[in-house]
Design a protein around this motif. Structure first.
Motif, PDB file in Angstrom:
ATOM      1  N   LEU A  12       0.818  -1.210   0.000  1.00 22.41           N
ATOM      2  CA  LEU A  12       0.000   0.000   0.000  1.00 22.41           C
ATOM      3  C   LEU A  12       0.853   1.261   0.000  1.00 22.41           C
ATOM      4  CD1 LEU A  12      -2.874  -1.020   2.431  1.00 22.41           C
ATOM      5  CD2 LEU A  12      -3.106  -0.414   0.017  1.00 22.41           C
ATOM      6  N   ARG A  13       1.982   1.237   0.692  1.00 21.32           N
ATOM      7  CA  ARG A  13       2.858   2.405   0.664  1.00 21.32           C
ATOM      8  C   ARG A  13       3.320   2.686  -0.760  1.00 21.32           C
ATOM      9  NH1 ARG A  13       5.199  -0.094   5.538  1.00 21.32           N
ATOM     10  NH2 ARG A  13       4.328   0.977   7.353  1.00 21.32           N
ATOM     11  N   GLY A  14       3.581   1.631  -1.516  1.00 15.12           N
ATOM     12  CA  GLY A  14       3.958   1.818  -2.915  1.00 15.12           C
ATOM     13  C   GLY A  14       2.803   2.331  -3.749  1.00 15.12           C
ATOM     14  N   LEU A  15       1.596   1.848  -3.494  1.00 16.03           N
ATOM     15  CA  LEU A  15       0.441   2.279  -4.269  1.00 16.03           C
ATOM     16  C   LEU A  15       0.071   3.733  -4.000  1.00 16.03           C
ATOM     17  CD1 LEU A  15      -1.881  -0.880  -4.076  1.00 16.03           C
ATOM     18  CD2 LEU A  15      -0.405  -0.146  -5.961  1.00 16.03           C
ATOM     19  N   LEU A  16       0.444   4.240  -2.826  1.00 17.90           N
ATOM     20  CA  LEU A  16       0.154   5.641  -2.516  1.00 17.90           C
ATOM     21  C   LEU A  16       0.902   6.599  -3.427  1.00 17.90           C
ATOM     22  CD1 LEU A  16       0.063   5.793   1.402  1.00 17.90           C
ATOM     23  CD2 LEU A  16      -1.842   6.080  -0.182  1.00 17.90           C
ATOM     24  N   THR A  17       2.003   6.151  -4.008  1.00 23.00           N
ATOM     25  CA  THR A  17       2.807   7.023  -4.872  1.00 23.00           C
ATOM     26  C   THR A  17       2.407   6.917  -6.341  1.00 23.00           C
ATOM     27  OG1 THR A  17       4.525   5.340  -5.264  1.00 23.00           O
ATOM     28  CG2 THR A  17       4.742   6.698  -3.283  1.00 23.00           C
ATOM     29  N   VAL A  18       1.446   6.039  -6.646  1.00 22.19           N
ATOM     30  CA  VAL A  18       1.042   5.810  -8.037  1.00 22.19           C
ATOM     31  C   VAL A  18       0.232   6.991  -8.566  1.00 22.19           C
ATOM     32  CG1 VAL A  18      -0.466   4.401  -9.490  1.00 22.19           C
ATOM     33  CG2 VAL A  18       1.124   3.300  -7.922  1.00 22.19           C
ATOM     34  N   ASP A  19       0.495   7.381  -9.813  1.00 27.25           N
ATOM     35  CA  ASP A  19      -0.313   8.384 -10.495  1.00 27.25           C
ATOM     36  C   ASP A  19      -1.528   7.662 -11.078  1.00 27.25           C
ATOM     37  OD1 ASP A  19      -1.506  10.197 -12.175  1.00 27.25           O
ATOM     38  OD2 ASP A  19       0.322  10.775 -13.220  1.00 27.25           O
ATOM     39  N   PHE A  41       5.846   2.930 -12.714  1.00 29.62           N
ATOM     40  CA  PHE A  41       5.279   2.561 -11.419  1.00 29.62           C
ATOM     41  C   PHE A  41       6.124   1.499 -10.713  1.00 29.62           C
ATOM     42  CE2 PHE A  41       1.636   3.190 -14.442  1.00 29.62           C
ATOM     43  CZ  PHE A  41       1.301   4.464 -14.021  1.00 29.62           C
ATOM     44  N   ASP A  42       7.276   1.161 -11.292  1.00 26.81           N
ATOM     45  CA  ASP A  42       8.116   0.065 -10.802  1.00 26.81           C
ATOM     46  C   ASP A  42       7.377  -1.270 -10.883  1.00 26.81           C
ATOM     47  OD1 ASP A  42      10.402   1.610 -10.193  1.00 26.81           O
ATOM     48  OD2 ASP A  42       9.480   2.266  -8.316  1.00 26.81           O
ATOM     49  N   TRP A  43       6.604  -1.443 -11.972  1.00 25.81           N
ATOM     50  CA  TRP A  43       5.895  -2.685 -12.240  1.00 25.81           C
ATOM     51  C   TRP A  43       6.557  -3.405 -13.407  1.00 25.81           C
ATOM     52  CZ3 TRP A  43       0.269  -0.348 -12.601  1.00 25.81           C
ATOM     53  CH2 TRP A  43      -0.118   0.102 -11.323  1.00 25.81           C
ATOM     54  N   GLY A 163      -7.458  10.319  -8.422  1.00 28.81           N
ATOM     55  CA  GLY A 163      -8.265   9.816  -7.323  1.00 28.81           C
ATOM     56  C   GLY A 163      -8.432   8.309  -7.365  1.00 28.81           C
ATOM     57  N   ALA A 164      -8.693   7.713  -6.245  1.00 24.28           N
ATOM     58  CA  ALA A 164      -8.871   6.271  -6.194  1.00 24.28           C
ATOM     59  C   ALA A 164      -9.681   5.902  -4.970  1.00 24.28           C
ATOM     60  CB  ALA A 164      -7.524   5.554  -6.165  1.00 24.28           C
ATOM     61  N   LEU A 165     -10.420   4.819  -5.114  1.00 24.09           N
ATOM     62  CA  LEU A 165     -11.198   4.254  -4.034  1.00 24.09           C
ATOM     63  C   LEU A 165     -10.641   2.865  -3.767  1.00 24.09           C
ATOM     64  CD1 LEU A 165     -13.768   4.689  -2.261  1.00 24.09           C
ATOM     65  CD2 LEU A 165     -15.042   3.507  -4.053  1.00 24.09           C
ATOM     66  N   VAL A 166     -10.179   2.625  -2.550  1.00 23.41           N
ATOM     67  CA  VAL A 166      -9.570   1.347  -2.190  1.00 23.41           C
ATOM     68  C   VAL A 166     -10.581   0.516  -1.413  1.00 23.41           C
ATOM     69  CG1 VAL A 166      -7.729   0.220  -0.895  1.00 23.41           C
ATOM     70  CG2 VAL A 166      -7.262   2.342  -2.124  1.00 23.41           C
ATOM     71  N   SER A 167     -10.720  -0.737  -1.803  1.00 25.77           N
ATOM     72  CA  SER A 167     -11.637  -1.654  -1.132  1.00 25.77           C
ATOM     73  C   SER A 167     -10.875  -2.887  -0.668  1.00 25.77           C
ATOM     74  CB  SER A 167     -12.759  -2.079  -2.092  1.00 25.77           C
ATOM     75  OG  SER A 167     -13.470  -3.186  -1.582  1.00 25.77           O
ATOM     76  N   LEU A 168     -11.103  -3.264   0.580  1.00 23.46           N
ATOM     77  CA  LEU A 168     -10.586  -4.513   1.133  1.00 23.46           C
ATOM     78  C   LEU A 168     -11.807  -5.347   1.484  1.00 23.46           C
ATOM     79  CD1 LEU A 168      -7.850  -5.870   2.098  1.00 23.46           C
ATOM     80  CD2 LEU A 168      -8.455  -5.025   4.379  1.00 23.46           C
ATOM     81  N   ARG A 169     -11.903  -6.554   0.949  1.00 23.42           N
ATOM     82  CA  ARG A 169     -13.107  -7.333   1.227  1.00 23.42           C
ATOM     83  C   ARG A 169     -12.840  -8.832   1.202  1.00 23.42           C
ATOM     84  NH1 ARG A 169     -13.866  -6.073  -4.236  1.00 23.42           N
ATOM     85  NH2 ARG A 169     -14.483  -7.828  -5.546  1.00 23.42           N
ATOM     86  N   ILE A 170     -13.614  -9.548   2.023  1.00 22.85           N
ATOM     87  CA  ILE A 170     -13.599 -11.010   2.039  1.00 22.85           C
ATOM     88  C   ILE A 170     -14.867 -11.488   1.349  1.00 22.85           C
ATOM     89  CG2 ILE A 170     -13.729 -13.086   3.457  1.00 22.85           C
ATOM     90  CD1 ILE A 170     -12.016 -11.731   5.526  1.00 22.85           C
ATOM     91  N   THR A 171     -14.683 -12.320   0.323  1.00 21.46           N
ATOM     92  CA  THR A 171     -15.801 -12.824  -0.458  1.00 21.46           C
ATOM     93  C   THR A 171     -15.884 -14.338  -0.330  1.00 21.46           C
ATOM     94  OG1 THR A 171     -15.450 -11.042  -2.060  1.00 21.46           O
ATOM     95  CG2 THR A 171     -16.820 -12.897  -2.767  1.00 21.46           C
ATOM     96  N   ASP A 188      -9.383  -9.852  -0.936  1.00 21.00           N
ATOM     97  CA  ASP A 188      -8.797  -9.088  -2.037  1.00 21.00           C
ATOM     98  C   ASP A 188      -8.722  -7.616  -1.688  1.00 21.00           C
ATOM     99  OD1 ASP A 188      -8.698 -11.014  -4.536  1.00 21.00           O
ATOM    100  OD2 ASP A 188     -10.629 -11.366  -3.573  1.00 21.00           O
ATOM    101  N   LEU A 189      -7.714  -6.974  -2.255  1.00 22.29           N
ATOM    102  CA  LEU A 189      -7.613  -5.518  -2.248  1.00 22.29           C
ATOM    103  C   LEU A 189      -7.902  -5.052  -3.663  1.00 22.29           C
ATOM    104  CD1 LEU A 189      -6.512  -2.970  -0.517  1.00 22.29           C
ATOM    105  CD2 LEU A 189      -4.514  -3.216  -2.000  1.00 22.29           C
ATOM    106  N   ASP A 190      -8.798  -4.100  -3.820  1.00 23.35           N
ATOM    107  CA  ASP A 190      -9.127  -3.565  -5.139  1.00 23.35           C
ATOM    108  C   ASP A 190      -9.047  -2.047  -5.104  1.00 23.35           C
ATOM    109  OD1 ASP A 190     -10.217  -5.956  -6.836  1.00 23.35           O
ATOM    110  OD2 ASP A 190     -11.135  -6.187  -4.866  1.00 23.35           O
ATOM    111  N   VAL A 191      -8.601  -1.484  -6.209  1.00 21.99           N
ATOM    112  CA  VAL A 191      -8.539  -0.031  -6.352  1.00 21.99           C
ATOM    113  C   VAL A 191      -9.387   0.346  -7.558  1.00 21.99           C
ATOM    114  CG1 VAL A 191      -7.060   2.000  -6.513  1.00 21.99           C
ATOM    115  CG2 VAL A 191      -6.177  -0.109  -5.474  1.00 21.99           C
TER     116      VAL A 191
END
Length: 201
Positions: A12-19, A41-43, A163-171, A188-191
Motif C-alpha cells: 500500500l505504501r507503494g500504491l500511494l505514490t502511483v499516479d 510505477f516500478d511494475w 483519485g482512487a477508491l480502495v476496497s478490502l473485502r472477504i468474499t 482481495d484488495l481492489d482499487v
C-alpha cells in the motif's frame, strides 16, 4: 501464496505514490511502450491476454482490469491477499468463516496503518451497507444476507491525481454460507477510479 498483513502495508505504501490518472487512462499495447509504461510505477508486466498482470517492486501480483479484455480505460486494479477452503468438506464451512473473522482485523488494521481509518467498514449484515462502491457491483440486500457476500468489507478514498477508491473485502464462494457447497473465502484488495459508479446486480 498468501500475503501477510505486513506485506500488505508495504504494498500500500507503494500504491500511494502511483499516479492513478495515468493508470485509469490505460497502458499501450504489449511491446516497448508497455514496458516503459509499467516501469514508471516500478511494475513488470507478466501476462497480457484479456487482462494485464504485473509484479510490483515489492513482489505483489496486480491485475489491471479493463472492459471486455481491452487495454483502456482501466476499470480496477486487483490484488489477491489471502484465502481459505473447507478441505474436509462443507461440514467445515463454519470453520472457514471463523478463520475469515480471525484474519479480517489483521489485514484491515494493516491497511488502516497506511491509509488511515476506513471511510466505511462493516460485515455482511451491517444495516449501513453501501449500495455501490466504484466499479464493484454489490449484491442486493437479500442476496448479500443470504450468501454473506461480501463477508467483511472496508473502503478508503485516496486523494491525488486521478483519485482512487480502495476496497478490502472477504468474499465467500457460493454455498459457503448455506452449506450447499464446499466453503471457500478470498480476501482481495481492489482499487477503483473514485469518479466512476458501480451498479446493483
Amino acid at each position: 501464496m498468501d500475503r501477510t498483513p505486513q506485506e500488505l502495508t508495504t504494498e500500500l505504501r507503494g500504491l500511494l505514490t502511483v499516479d492513478w490518472e495515468t493508470v485509469w487512462a490505460g497502458p499501450p499495447l504489449p511491446g516497448q511502450g508497455l514496458d516503459e509504461w509499467c516501469a514508471q510505477f516500478d511494475w513488470t508486466p507478466t501476462q497480457f491476454e484479456y487482462v494485464l498482470n504485473v509484479v510490483t517492486d515489492t513482489g505483489g501480483d496486480l491485475e489491471l482490469n479493463a472492459l471486455g479484455g481491452s487495454w483502456a480505460p482501466v476499470q480496477s486494479v486487483s490484488h489477491w491477499l489471502w484465502g481459505a477452503v473447507a478441505i474436509d468438506g462443507r461440514s467445515h464451512n463454519p470453520s472457514v468463516l471463523a478463520e475469515a473473522d480471525r484474519v479480517w482485523p489483521l489485514y484491515r488494521d494493516a491497511a488502516s496503518s497506511v491509509l488511515g481509518a476506513p471511510a466505511w467498514e462493516g460485515a455482511w449484515d451491517s444495516e449501513s451497507f453501501p449500495e455501490e462502491l466504484g466499479e464493484y457491483a454489490i449484491p442486493q440486500e437479500a442476496d448479500r444476507i443470504e450468501e454473506k457476500d461480501p463477508y467483511h468489507m472496508a473502503s478508503w478514498e485516496l486523494s491525488g491525481p486521478g483519485g482512487a477508491l480502495v476496497s478490502l473485502r472477504i468474499t465467500p464462494s457460493v454455498g459457503t454460507a448455506s452449506g450447499s457447497g464446499v466453503g471457500a473465502v478470498n480476501l482481495d484488495l481492489d482499487v477503483f477510479p473514485r469518479s466512476l459508479k458501480g451498479s446493483r446486480v
